[in-house]
Design a protein around this motif. Structure first.
Motif: not given
Length: 405
Positions: A58-62, A82-87, A101-108, A117-125
């Protein structure tokens, strides 16, 4: 969403941060994200090494590109940014499409809602994000809820003492009634160009790229919310939010081995302190840490899998390896044994002939004890004390320790 969070969202919509990268492949040839597990695998997984099976990040504030970089450098990982900035998200999405990049999901998503998100993460950044929250503790608590039981959290927070000059400039910006607009950014550029050489803000503006472009200047000096942390604050936050402090990403500035005072009374007195008090002393003594980058972990993770307690009684437990940022600039196999020169970041170092011989036995398999035994045998002297060499190299961050399986 709080009023402060809305102001921050609006800032990053107008001034996407960090500076948008046009081509990640070219960018990653010359730089790396300090949070990237390919760079820090020795610290994150000193027993098992980098994962050989899919794992979740999970990249929190990507921001505008960090999640993209993580996905590219870690093709086995499923990365959610995840991020709160549309830009920022829009730019990340364009990079995702460009690099397929098929292994990347981006969400506002506000990171306080990360449980959705309903999941646990092995690494949070989370790099440079939590210190912009009105109450950073709530952010730590939210991320703790989605960390896997054996997971780790790589975090960067502003340093309280190393950013003294930044906060002086923030006060000056308020005196001048500067806003988040082009005219105010021009004034900030003039302030940076004309500030006296001894001003403490130079520690940050000279060392980091942020002061070289508009969005970086706004983030440094005009951000509506900015909380800085001391070493003690970080340890307290970890305790309060049910994390365990694991390690700094780079020991160099946290131990007295980085000071030119080896074998002095001062060095000996600092070294005699417990580790956390050494870190607190160094932070206040040098005032040279504008950012703290560190790893927290889940309290249920087995310390035997990650905790390093390197001392003279444990040298057969650890396997020394060069830190990824260390580059040897002269051969280790020189005959007769000469000094070895090496470089870390912008600093040059050297080890004498005995140290050079010892370091030459670091092959990613030999324990510290084995390296010492081989060096003593090669030099024909069983009495040579090589432990201080490894202790210095480890505390200074030049060498990292793997845990023998």
């Amino acid at each position: 969403m709080s009023k402060v969070n809305k102001s921050i969202r609006d800032q990053y919509n107008k001034y996407p941060y960090p500076e948008p990268v046009k081509d990640m492949e070219e960018y990653l040839k010359v730089t790396n994200y300090e949070s990237c597990p390919t760079l820090n695998s020795n610290l994150l997984w000193p027993t098992t090494g980098y994962p050989e099976k899919p794992f979740n990040i999970l990249c929190a504030g990507c921001g505008s590109s960090e999640a993209v970089g993580l996905a590219m450098k870690n093709p086995l990982a499923n990365v959610i940014g995840i991020d709160i900035s549309n830009s920022s998200l829009s730019h990340s999405k364009s990079l995702k499409k460009k690099h397929k990049l098929a292994n990347l999901t981006l969400k506002k998503l506000d990171l306080h809602q990360v449980e959705s998100l309903g999941q646990k993460f092995d690494l949070i950044v989370s790099s440079g994000v939590l210190h912009h929250l009105p109450d950073p503790k709530t952010g730590f608590q939210a991320l703790r809820k989605v960390l896997a039981d054996d997971g780790s959290f790589t975090c960067m927070l502003y340093g309280k003492y190393g950013r003294v000059g930044v906060y002086m400039f923030q006060e000056l910006a308020k005196l001048l009634d500067l806003k988040q607009d082009d005219d105010s950014v021009s004034v900030l550029k003039e302030m940076c160009a004309t500030v006296p050489a001894l001003h403490p803000v130079k520690l940050v503006t000279d060392a980091f790229h942020d002061s070289k472009y508009d969005a970086g200047l706004v983030d440094l000096f005009l951000n509506p919310q900015d909380t800085a942390f001391s070493v003690k604050d970080i340890m307290q936050m970890a305790d309060d939010t049910d994390f365990v402090f694991h390690t700094w990403l780079d020991n160099y500035l946290y131990y007295p081995q980085s000071l030119p005072v080896a074998q002095t009374q001062l060095f000996n007195k600092i070294s005699a302190l417990p580790a956390q008090q050494q870190w607190e002393f160094m932070e206040k003594f040098t005032c040279a840490i504008p950012r703290h980058s560190f790893i927290l972990t889940h309290p249920d993770r087995d310390p035997e899998d990650y905790a390093i307690d390197f001392n003279e009684n444990t040298i057969d437990k650890y396997i020394p390896v060069w830190a990824p940022s260390t580059f040897v600039t002269s051969p280790l196999n020189m005959e007769p044994f000469g000094q070895v020169n090496y470089r870390r970041k912008k600093y040059d170092f050297a080890a004498n002939e005995y140290g050079a011989k010892l370091l030459g036995y670091m092959n990613g398999k030999n324990t510290a004890q084995k390296c010492i035994e081989l060096a003593r045998k090669a030099l024909g002297n069983k009495e040579l004390d090589f432990f201080p060499v490894f202790d210095y190299m480890y505390r200074a961050g030049h060498v990292q320790m793997l845990i023998k399986k």
